[in-house]
Design a protein around this motif. Structure first.
Motif, short mmCIF file in Angstrom:
data_model
loop_
_atom_site.label_atom_id
_atom_site.label_comp_id
_atom_site.label_asym_id
_atom_site.label_seq_id
_atom_site.Cartn_x
_atom_site.Cartn_y
_atom_site.Cartn_z
N ILE A 267 0.83 -1.21 0.00
CA ILE A 267 0.00 0.00 0.00
C ILE A 267 0.87 1.25 0.00
CG2 ILE A 267 -1.75 1.30 1.32
CD1 ILE A 267 -2.81 -1.29 0.16
N ASN A 268 0.45 2.25 -0.77
CA ASN A 268 1.07 3.57 -0.69
C ASN A 268 0.67 4.19 0.65
OD1 ASN A 268 1.39 6.47 -0.82
ND2 ASN A 268 1.64 6.28 -3.04
N PRO A 269 1.63 4.48 1.54
CA PRO A 269 1.27 4.98 2.88
C PRO A 269 0.63 6.35 2.87
CG PRO A 269 3.64 5.06 2.56
CD PRO A 269 3.09 4.33 1.37
N GLU A 270 0.77 7.09 1.77
CA GLU A 270 0.16 8.42 1.68
C GLU A 270 -1.28 8.34 1.19
OE1 GLU A 270 1.69 11.04 2.83
OE2 GLU A 270 3.52 9.91 3.26
N THR A 271 -1.50 7.57 0.10
CA THR A 271 -2.83 7.49 -0.49
C THR A 271 -3.65 6.33 0.04
OG1 THR A 271 -2.10 6.07 -2.32
CG2 THR A 271 -1.86 8.47 -2.61
N LEU A 272 -2.99 5.36 0.68
CA LEU A 272 -3.61 4.13 1.19
C LEU A 272 -4.19 3.28 0.07
CD1 LEU A 272 -5.40 5.40 4.43
CD2 LEU A 272 -3.06 4.57 4.13
N GLU A 273 -3.68 3.48 -1.15
CA GLU A 273 -4.09 2.69 -2.30
C GLU A 273 -3.01 1.68 -2.65
OE1 GLU A 273 -7.01 2.78 -3.87
OE2 GLU A 273 -7.75 4.32 -2.50
N PRO A 274 -3.37 0.54 -3.23
CA PRO A 274 -2.35 -0.45 -3.64
C PRO A 274 -1.41 0.16 -4.68
CG PRO A 274 -4.55 -1.43 -3.65
CD PRO A 274 -4.75 0.05 -3.47
N VAL A 275 -0.14 -0.17 -4.59
CA VAL A 275 0.83 0.31 -5.57
C VAL A 275 0.92 -0.68 -6.72
CG1 VAL A 275 2.15 1.49 -3.77
CG2 VAL A 275 2.80 -0.83 -4.45
N PRO A 277 2.77 -3.24 -9.41
CA PRO A 277 3.85 -4.22 -9.24
C PRO A 277 5.22 -3.58 -9.46
CG PRO A 277 2.07 -5.18 -10.51
CD PRO A 277 1.73 -3.73 -10.34
N GLY A 278 6.14 -3.85 -8.55
CA GLY A 278 7.49 -3.31 -8.65
C GLY A 278 7.69 -2.02 -7.90
N GLU A 279 6.60 -1.35 -7.50
CA GLU A 279 6.72 -0.11 -6.75
C GLU A 279 6.85 -0.40 -5.25
OE1 GLU A 279 3.55 2.58 -7.52
OE2 GLU A 279 3.98 2.78 -9.66
N GLN A 280 7.50 0.55 -4.56
CA GLN A 280 7.67 0.39 -3.12
C GLN A 280 6.44 0.89 -2.38
OE1 GLN A 280 11.32 2.24 -1.89
NE2 GLN A 280 12.54 0.47 -2.50
N GLY A 281 6.18 0.29 -1.23
CA GLY A 281 5.06 0.71 -0.40
C GLY A 281 5.15 0.03 0.95
N GLU A 282 4.06 0.07 1.67
CA GLU A 282 4.01 -0.54 3.00
C GLU A 282 3.28 -1.87 2.94
OE1 GLU A 282 2.37 0.53 7.49
OE2 GLU A 282 2.75 2.13 6.05
N LEU A 283 3.88 -2.89 3.56
CA LEU A 283 3.28 -4.22 3.56
C LEU A 283 2.11 -4.27 4.54
CD1 LEU A 283 3.34 -7.21 2.71
CD2 LEU A 283 5.05 -7.58 4.49
N VAL A 284 0.98 -4.74 4.05
CA VAL A 284 -0.24 -4.84 4.86
C VAL A 284 -0.76 -6.28 4.77
CG1 VAL A 284 -2.64 -4.09 5.06
CG2 VAL A 284 -0.86 -2.43 4.50
N PHE A 285 -1.11 -6.85 5.91
CA PHE A 285 -1.65 -8.21 5.94
C PHE A 285 -3.08 -8.20 6.44
CE2 PHE A 285 2.84 -9.61 6.17
CZ PHE A 285 2.80 -10.59 5.18
#
Length: 299
Positions: A267-275, A277-285
């Motif tokens: 997830i993009n930590p700013e927009t809270l939208e999925p990034v 493939p290949g982009e960096q973001g925050e792992l959410v389970f």
């Protein structure tokens, strides 16, 4: 070796169908049994019937570590205390600990995840698994213990510390697998190097399952060289169950998530939208089938 071919080799379409079924059931339980989630979902205008497949997971609210601590100790529990069989918790070094509770089925699911990783090391009947993670509220010790049991291996519950005795038992009992943090494994390797009577050649160790802290390829190479083992990364977090959320295969080239049990998103930590493939973001389970404590998308 594969522990559970039916789940681990499932085709993508069948996996998404199973994930959808489990998510729908989990969301319904959380909404009906946990006031915290009902309030959060009502605030967002989301009802359980809005979640029809795994593709709808983006509609759900996030659960943060602050939420988990605010609901300490049992505010997120979805079953009565009479159905709980175990309690674990994080260290709580930055405040109240994160508490995780388990039903009988939850413990079986947890052992299943750990067993899948241990199968990569061909652990099974006849193996002696030396569990040198701490036993207690920390999930590492009992998590590895139960996973080894499910594989049919002998569990040697040495816990952490008393390293001289650990090495003695490793030799005398013929331990074939080691479970601990990578830093403690390095310490044990040093103890063996300096031991007057025990050499690494005297040991039967062939595989190690290391986690609970970050480690590098350099540490892996050092462990494999000094202990004459294959070093496998095992991944987990208290919020989901503990170790066994994922782990490496024999190629040691990244973590495989137990997707039938836990759904991962980046997830993009700013927009809270999925990034993408290949982009960096925050792992959410998201836990898909826990009964006692089922955090919806957790950041």
């Amino acid at each position: 070796m594969i522990h559970n071919p039916q789940m681990e080799c499932m085709d993508r379409e069948s996996m998404r169908k199973l994930q959808s079924e489990r998510l729908i059931k989990t969301v319904k339980t959380c909404y009906e049994k946990v006031p915290f989630y009902k309030k959060k979902m009502d605030r967002m205008g989301v009802k359980p019937e809005d979640i029809r497949s795994i593709d709808d997971i983006h509609k759900l609210p996030f659960t943060t570590k602050h939420d988990l601590r605010d609901e300490y100790p049992f505010g997120l529990q979805a079953v009565p205390q009479s159905e709980i069989r175990r309690i674990h918790a994080s260290s709580g070094t930055t405040g109240k600990p994160v508490v995780d509770t388990y039903t009988e089925n939850d413990l079986k699911m947890w052992a299943e995840g750990v067993a899948r990783v241990m199968a990569v090391g061909d652990v099974g009947p006849g193996d002696i698994v030396q569990v040198s993670y701490g036993y207690g509220l920390f999930t590492g010790g009992l998590g590895a213990h139960d996973g080894a049991a499910l594989r049919g291996a002998v569990q040697l519950p040495t816990s952490a510390g008393n390293s001289e005795k650990q090495v003695m038992l490793m030799k005398d009992f013929g331990s074939t697998a080691l479970c601990c943090t990578p830093s403690y494994a390095l310490h044990l390797a040093e103890v063996i190097e300096n031991h007057p009577d025990i050499k690494v050649e005297d040991l039967k160790l062939r595989v190690g399952f290391f986690g609970a802290e970050p480690w590098t390829w350099g540490i892996r190479r050092e462990l494999e060289k000094k202990l004459h083992i294959k070093a496998i990364d095992i991944y987990g977090l208290t919020e989901m169950c503990g170790p066994g959320v994922g782990g490496e295969c024999q190629y040691q080239n990244g973590t495989h998530i137990a997707e039938d049990l836990f759904y991962p998103e980046i997830i993009n930590p700013e927009t809270l939208e999925p990034v993408a493939p290949g982009e960096q973001g925050e792992l959410v389970f998201t836990s898909l089938c826990k009964e006692a404590y089922s955090p919806l998308p957790h950041t």
